[in-house]
Design a protein around this motif. Structure first.
Motif, mmCIF file in Angstrom:
data_model
loop_
_atom_site.group_PDB
_atom_site.id
_atom_site.type_symbol
_atom_site.label_atom_id
_atom_site.label_comp_id
_atom_site.label_asym_id
_atom_site.label_seq_id
_atom_site.Cartn_x
_atom_site.Cartn_y
_atom_site.Cartn_z
ATOM 1 N N ARG A 66 0.764 -1.276 -0.044
ATOM 2 C CA ARG A 66 0.171 -0.057 -0.150
ATOM 3 C C ARG A 66 0.806 1.466 0.084
ATOM 4 N N PHE A 67 1.764 1.106 0.671
ATOM 5 C CA PHE A 67 2.993 2.478 0.759
ATOM 6 C C PHE A 67 3.224 2.646 -0.582
ATOM 7 N N PHE A 68 3.507 2.115 -1.546
ATOM 8 C CA PHE A 68 3.595 2.476 -2.960
ATOM 9 C C PHE A 68 2.486 2.783 -3.761
ATOM 10 N N THR A 69 1.568 1.994 -3.722
ATOM 11 C CA THR A 69 0.261 2.228 -4.365
ATOM 12 C C THR A 69 -0.293 3.521 -4.230
ATOM 13 N N ALA A 70 -0.192 3.916 -2.846
ATOM 14 C CA ALA A 70 -0.870 5.096 -2.445
ATOM 15 C C ALA A 70 -0.173 6.308 -3.260
ATOM 16 N N PHE A 71 1.044 6.331 -3.406
ATOM 17 C CA PHE A 71 1.816 7.419 -4.073
ATOM 18 C C PHE A 71 1.608 7.383 -5.415
ATOM 19 N N ALA A 72 1.648 5.954 -6.048
ATOM 20 C CA ALA A 72 1.267 5.867 -7.482
ATOM 21 C C ALA A 72 -0.128 6.304 -7.791
ATOM 22 N N GLU A 73 -0.905 5.820 -7.183
ATOM 23 C CA GLU A 73 -2.306 6.092 -7.522
ATOM 24 C C GLU A 73 -2.769 7.721 -7.498
ATOM 25 N N SER A 74 -1.899 8.330 -6.496
ATOM 26 C CA SER A 74 -2.284 9.768 -6.393
ATOM 27 C C SER A 74 -1.640 10.523 -7.791
ATOM 28 N N SER A 75 -0.747 9.771 -8.317
ATOM 29 C CA SER A 75 -0.176 10.677 -9.454
ATOM 30 C C SER A 75 -1.015 10.172 -10.926
ATOM 31 N N PHE A 76 -1.814 8.953 -10.666
ATOM 32 C CA PHE A 76 -2.411 8.557 -11.872
ATOM 33 C C PHE A 76 -3.474 9.543 -12.603
ATOM 34 N N PRO A 77 -4.233 10.399 -11.903
ATOM 35 C CA PRO A 77 -4.975 11.285 -12.539
ATOM 36 C C PRO A 77 -4.312 12.369 -13.180
ATOM 37 N N ILE A 78 -3.065 12.710 -12.838
ATOM 38 C CA ILE A 78 -2.248 13.454 -13.556
ATOM 39 C C ILE A 78 -2.024 13.002 -14.743
ATOM 40 N N GLU A 79 -1.491 11.759 -14.597
ATOM 41 C CA GLU A 79 -0.659 11.072 -15.815
ATOM 42 C C GLU A 79 -1.817 10.528 -16.835
#
Ligand code: HEM
Ligand code: MG
Length: 319
Positions: free
Chosen positions: A188-201
């Motif tokens: 979760r530590f990684f997916t949380a930061f990655a998913e926060s970037s997904f709407p921008i990307e």
């Protein structure tokens, strides 16, 4: 793959070419879940509209419609499939558990779909509540209002990198202060930061040089699982490249609330951005309980014939 107007794309399922349907109404038992990206793909026919798909369908769809970079697509999809999917029928539900993924393999395989908590889905999502509070997969109106509020306050009406940094921090602080079971360890530590970037990307039109998602389009993707009209996918393959920028604004050690709210304690055994290979090894050896249980059960199997002079074999390693 170059930028493409998503509305003009074609895709195939089961060998049958289909024109991307223009958002047909949901059938009663169509499944949607915690991921606005996959929900949108299912609603538009890039994935089967019932919300049950194979890993290869998902990997193709996220590349075709969002230009997700192939390595990210494969990593995320197989991380989900290994813990939430049916490895015998090769089908995964993008939401709750369903018989449409086929007969269940024996326990401990849960085949629970993406809604299953703590294996992939995790705490402090931007628009979904923590599992502790009940519904971890439907859009939560209060949290979506906060998403809009942060986009207005920090992004001038757009969800951009600054908003992603502020909102990620806010959601982590909220979970620390309100969720006694808050867990922010890998994966979760990684997916949380990655998913926060997904709407921008991924949710920003590929022709737009400004990396900010309008509230109108955020509402379409997050609430309605719908592509904006005349949408172009990302101009270049991308996947989670802003995650580290989001983390760096408010660095935090991977950890959990160990004894109720406000008891957040770092967990040095968890993978983090300095120990990325641990993400892989923790996942393979801990998160995927199937292997662990296979080894334990093979041990019980051998125990029964221990005195027969056979040599114990460890084809799947030792614990
Ligand atoms: C969240 C799975 C691709 C956008 C999630 C979650 C899961 C998931 C299980 C819930 C995690 C949580 O918030 O607790 C997957 C899988 C994918 C995939 C298996 C296969 C490649 C994508 C794509 C996009 C996307 C292509 C964007 C186009 C998001 C966003 C969230 C999310 C924005 C966070 C929602 C929130 O925090 O409220 N995904 N996803 N995902 N996904 Fe996906
Ligand atoms: Mg969640």
């Amino acid at each position: 793959m170059p930028p493409l107007p998503v509305s003009d794309l074609k895709t195939t399922f089961g060998g049958k070419p289909v024109q991307k349907p223009a958002y047909p109404p949901l059938e009663r038992d169509d499944i949607r879940g915690p991921c606005p990206g996959l929900n949108t793909l299912a609603s538009h026919g890039y994935l089967p509209s019932n919300g049950v798909a194979s890993p290869s369908q998902i990997i193709n769809a996220v590349q075709e419609a969002f230009n997700m970079e192939s390595g990210t697509a494969r990593f995320v999809t197989y991380a989900a499939h290994l813990v939430d999917g049916n490895l015998v029928t090769d089908l995964l539900s993008i939401g709750g558990k369903t018989s449409k993924t086929g007969p269940n393999p024996p326990a401990p395989a849960s085949v629970g779909g993406l809604n299953t908590h703590a294996v992939f889905e995790g705490d402090s999502s931007m628009t979904r509540a923590d599992f502790f509070f009940g519904d971890n997969h439907s859009l939560n109106e209060t949290l979506f209002k906060q998403f809009i509020d942060f986009s207005n306050r920090f992004g001038g009406g757009f969800y951009n990198l600054t908003v992603a940094q502020e909102l990620r921090h806010q959601r982590v602080q909220e979970s620390i202060a309100t969720n006694p079971t808050f867990n922010f360890t890998a994966p979760r530590f990684f997916t949380a930061f990655a998913e926060s970037s997904f709407p921008i990307e991924f949710f920003v039109d590929g022709r737009n040089p400004v990396r900010g998602l309008s509230i109108a389009n955020a509402t379409l993707f997050f609430k309605e699982s719908k592509f904006p009209v005349d949408f172009f996918r990302a101009a270049a393959p991308t996947g989670g490249s802003l995650a580290l920028d989001i983390f760096s604004a408010y660095p935090i050690a991977a950890g959990r609330n160990v004894n109720g709210i406000n008891t957040y304690t770092p967990d040095p055994t968890s993978a983090d951005f300095d120990k990325q290979c641990l993400l892989y090894s923790n996942f393979v050896t801990k998160t995927v309980v199937l292997r662990r249980n296979l080894i334990i059960n093979l041990g019980f199997f051998f125990d029964a014939i221990e005195n027969s002079g056979c040599t114990e074999l460890f084809p799947y390693g030792k614990l």
